[in-house]
Design an enzyme around this catalytic site. Structure first.
Site, PDB file in Angstrom:
ATOM      1  N   SER A 186       0.836  -1.205   0.000  1.00 22.03           N
ATOM      2  CA  SER A 186       0.000   0.000   0.000  1.00 22.03           C
ATOM      3  C   SER A 186       0.869   1.252   0.000  1.00 22.03           C
ATOM      4  O   SER A 186       1.795   1.378   0.799  1.00 22.03           O
ATOM      5  CB  SER A 186      -0.905   0.016   1.232  1.00 22.03           C
ATOM      6  OG  SER A 186      -1.561   1.272   1.327  1.00 22.03           O
ATOM      7  N   HIS A 188       0.049   3.960   1.109  1.00 19.73           N
ATOM      8  CA  HIS A 188      -0.143   4.642   2.389  1.00 19.73           C
ATOM      9  C   HIS A 188       0.935   4.265   3.400  1.00 19.73           C
ATOM     10  O   HIS A 188       1.194   5.009   4.334  1.00 19.73           O
ATOM     11  CB  HIS A 188      -1.526   4.345   2.949  1.00 19.73           C
ATOM     12  CG  HIS A 188      -2.618   5.134   2.289  1.00 19.73           C
ATOM     13  ND1 HIS A 188      -2.901   6.433   2.614  1.00 19.73           N
ATOM     14  CD2 HIS A 188      -3.470   4.811   1.286  1.00 19.73           C
ATOM     15  CE1 HIS A 188      -3.899   6.878   1.870  1.00 19.73           C
ATOM     16  NE2 HIS A 188      -4.263   5.906   1.043  1.00 19.73           N
ATOM     17  N   GLU A 245      -9.140   7.462  -8.245  1.00 17.49           N
ATOM     18  CA  GLU A 245      -9.415   7.849  -6.855  1.00 17.49           C
ATOM     19  C   GLU A 245      -9.137   9.340  -6.734  1.00 17.49           C
ATOM     20  O   GLU A 245      -8.005   9.742  -6.441  1.00 17.49           O
ATOM     21  CB  GLU A 245      -8.531   7.058  -5.876  1.00 17.49           C
ATOM     22  CG  GLU A 245      -8.856   5.572  -5.811  1.00 17.49           C
ATOM     23  CD  GLU A 245      -8.141   4.861  -4.661  1.00 17.49           C
ATOM     24  OE1 GLU A 245      -7.381   5.516  -3.921  1.00 17.49           O
ATOM     25  OE2 GLU A 245      -8.357   3.653  -4.521  1.00 17.49           O
ATOM     26  N   HIS A 248      -7.157  10.550  -3.568  1.00 20.96           N
ATOM     27  CA  HIS A 248      -5.849  10.009  -3.170  1.00 20.96           C
ATOM     28  C   HIS A 248      -4.722  10.767  -3.879  1.00 20.96           C
ATOM     29  O   HIS A 248      -4.575  10.673  -5.090  1.00 20.96           O
ATOM     30  CB  HIS A 248      -5.797   8.509  -3.501  1.00 20.96           C
ATOM     31  CG  HIS A 248      -4.498   7.830  -3.142  1.00 20.96           C
ATOM     32  ND1 HIS A 248      -4.404   6.865  -2.156  1.00 20.96           N
ATOM     33  CD2 HIS A 248      -3.245   7.970  -3.633  1.00 20.96           C
ATOM     34  CE1 HIS A 248      -3.156   6.446  -2.069  1.00 20.96           C
ATOM     35  NE2 HIS A 248      -2.421   7.095  -2.967  1.00 20.96           N
TER      36      HIS A 248
HETATM   37 ZN   LIG Z   1      -5.584   6.435  -0.499  1.00 24.28          ZN
END
Ligand SMILES: [Zn+2]
Length: 281
Positions: A186, A188, A245, A248
């Site tokens: 990820s 993130h 997205e 994001h």
């Molecule tokens: Zn995200």
């Protein structure tokens, strides 16, 4: 370097019988967080709760860190993965601590359990290296009358692993692979990625309709000045591995953004000639 051919994944996400797709980890995490907050606050928000819940959300998909669901068709070879020239000079794209690191389903973090030095901005943990630019972005938005908030920042390897493990125990490996991201895959986890939200359309939190909000318009116009890239743009799913997205954003710095604009490319994979796509390596 010639990218490895894309192999059919044994873990290809499954399509539900009704044809619906699952929600991204971002959406599910945020929705759960917001719902939890409402419950704690004792809000009598039945209508709001109804709005926040997706008609397609199910218990099996409601995991934190449920990952992008979306490879509904067989994995496609990622276009733009063959570098026309040598990689551009600059920071590493493979060192997890690099501002230019590329993390996708073909390229996990290295080391897999990497954790950045953290700072808290807008109530969320992010990499300390981006805290200054992120604060400046939020301040600028506020000064220009736009109410931006941070829905999600850093997520740790261990959090992702525990979620994935429990999903495997509950759903079996194959199903779990389609529901939750593998730890280490990820963006993130780098601390460089931020999911933004806004107050103008609460029902659009981490939904496609966020892309029609004033907050999204402001980000598209201004976030680049603070070094942030729209990481999963429209039309790039075969390259990035993710559906669009609009919430994001990934900090890469203004220098790289300028170079990408010069080349007319919108994804890190295309700029660096790095493989991507919807199938895990
Ligand atoms: Zn995200």
């Amino acid at each position: 370097m010639t990218p490895a051919p894309v192999r059919p994944s044994p873990f290809a996400p499954q399509v539900r019988p009704d044809g619906s797709r699952r929600f991204s980890h971002d959406a599910v995490v945020a929705r759960r967080t917001l719902l939890a907050g409402l419950v704690v606050a004792g809000a009598s928000g039945g209508v709001l709760l109804t709005q926040l819940r997706s008609p397609h959300e199910t218990a099996s998909a409601a995991d934190p860190a449920v990952h992008d669901p979306v490879a509904l068709t067989a994995p496609e070879p990622a276009p733009g993965t063959a570098p026309a020239t040598a990689p551009p000079p600059g920071p590493s794209t493979t060192d997890a601590a690099s501002p230019w690191v590329v993390v996708n389903k073909q390229h996990p973090l290295n080391p897999l359990e990497y954790a950045p030095e953290l700072a808290v901005v807008g109530g969320k943990e992010v990499a300390a290296s981006i805290a200054g630019d992120l604060r400046a972005l939020l301040d600028a938005a506020r000064a220009e009358g736009v109410s931006l908030s941070i829905t999600s920042g850093y997520r740790s390897f261990s959090r992702q692993r525990s979620v994935h493990d429990s999903s495997v125990a509950r759903n079996g490996l194959e199903s779990a692979e389609s529901l939750s991201a593998r730890p280490g895959y990820s963006e993130h986890q780098t601390g460089l990625a931020v999911d933004f939200g806004g107050s103008s359309a609460p029902g659009c939190l981490l939904e496609n309709c966020f892309g029609q909000t004033p907050e999204s318009a402001w980000l598209r116009a201004r976030a680049g000045a603070f070094g942030f890239l729209l990481r999963y743009p429209e039309g790039a799913t075969p390259v990035t591995g993710y559906e669009p997205e609009p919430w994001h954003w990934r900090w890469v710095g203004t220098d790289l953004l300028a170079r990408m604009a010069e080349r007319g490319v919108t994804t890190l994979e295309e700029f660096f000639g790095i493989s991507g796509g919807t199938a895990y390596a």
